[in-house]
Design an enzyme around this catalytic site. Structure first.
Site, PDB file in Angstrom:
ATOM      1  N   LYS A  83      52.341 -13.554 -18.375  1.00  0.00           N
ATOM      2  CA  LYS A  83      53.220 -12.947 -19.381  1.00  0.00           C
ATOM      3  C   LYS A  83      54.621 -13.529 -19.210  1.00  0.00           C
ATOM      4  CE  LYS A  83      53.658  -8.277 -21.257  1.00  0.00           C
ATOM      5  NZ  LYS A  83      53.567  -6.871 -20.877  1.00  0.00           N
TER       6      LYS A  83
HETATM    7  C1  E4P Z   1      53.873  -4.729 -23.592  1.00  0.00           C
HETATM    8  O1  E4P Z   1      53.101  -5.493 -23.067  1.00  0.00           O
HETATM    9  C2  E4P Z   1      54.726  -3.796 -22.841  1.00  0.00           C
HETATM   10  O2  E4P Z   1      54.182  -3.649 -21.550  1.00  0.00           O
HETATM   11  C3  E4P Z   1      54.797  -2.399 -23.421  1.00  0.00           C
HETATM   12  O3  E4P Z   1      53.922  -2.228 -24.508  1.00  0.00           O
HETATM   13  C4  E4P Z   1      56.171  -1.910 -23.635  1.00  0.00           C
HETATM   14  O4  E4P Z   1      56.129  -0.590 -24.122  1.00  0.00           O
HETATM   15  P1  E4P Z   1      57.362   0.423 -24.058  1.00  0.00           P
HETATM   16  O5  E4P Z   1      58.310   0.062 -25.139  1.00  0.00           O
HETATM   17  O6  E4P Z   1      56.742   1.763 -24.259  1.00  0.00           O
HETATM   18  O7  E4P Z   1      57.968   0.255 -22.677  1.00  0.00           O
END
Ligand code: E4P
Length: 219
Positions: A83
């Site tokens: 990522k």
């Molecule tokens: C995406 O991969 C992130 O880990 C996640 O969906 C972020 O979500 P949040 O805005 O609830 O922290």
């Protein structure tokens, strides 16, 4: 639509994997911090539970650092997805890692042109954040619809899957599916709430009551 769970909580992942409906997992630095565990240990455990893609995020912000960290993360297991943030260095690393056969997830996507860049960099997944856009008074779902429409215009060259992220409630899942997102990464509580409907509970209670009156067993 594929369902990923958005957590680094191994116990939650174990429980949800037993449903047979879990296709993958996403983590991020905040979720790793919340787990209180070392990233290499927790990602290794998750990869052993879930055979599907497991996203592990780099912490470096420069290209060389990202490539170094990606090499370490890739050694954890074959199903690790690297990522990377949607920055010039992140997309440069995405392109290099994709050419080297790695799976990538470009995260922190907040505009359709950013998603176009991620696809051109060869990302396996792009993660548009719905909830965080809604939080600032924008329409997160419109971003999902725009990205899906753009990718559909270039099916031969843009192969990136749209991974709807920052999901806060079941309606986000419904709307992302209607928009054609390939994947939704869903917090554990929201994932469990997808099962719930009061008429299912009421209907089951009535069936069980009537069944008891028959005195039968299925044996
Ligand atoms: C995406 O991969 C992130 O880990 C996640 O969906 C972020 O979500 P949040 O805005 O609830 O922290």
């Amino acid at each position: 639509m594929k369902f990923f769970v958005d957590t680094a909580d191994v116990a939650e992942i174990q429980a949800l994997a037993a449903s047979g409906l879990l296709d993958g997992v996403t983590t991020n630095p905040s979720l790793i911090a919340k787990s209180g565990r070392k990233i290499l240990d927790v990602v290794a455990e998750i990869c052993a539970i879930v055979p599907g893609p497991v996203s592990a995020e780099v912490a470096a912000t420069d290209y060389e650092g990202m490539m170094r960290e990606a090499a370490i993360l890739r050694r954890i297991a074959a199903n690790v997805v690297i990522k990377l943030p949607l920055t010039p260095d992140g997309l440069r690393a995405c392109k290099a890692l994709t050419s080297d056969g790695a799976k990538t997830n470009v995260t922190l996507c907040f505009s359709a042109v950013q998603a176009l860049l991620a696809a051109k960099a060869g990302a396996t997944y792009v993660s548009p954040f719905i909830g965080r856009l809604d939080d600032i008074g924008m329409d997160g779902m419109e971003l999902i619809r725009d990205i899906v429409a753009i990718y559909r215009n270039y099916p031969e060259t843009l192969k990136t899957e749209v991974l709807a992220a920052s999901i806060r409630h079941p309606v986000h899942v419904l709307q992302a599916a209607k928009a054609g997102a390939h994947v939704a990464t869903i917090p554990p509580g929201t994932l469990r709430s997808l099962y719930a409907h009061p008429l299912t509970d009421k209907g089951l209670a009535a069936f069980l009551a009537d069944w008891a009156k028959t005195g039968q067993t299925i044996a």
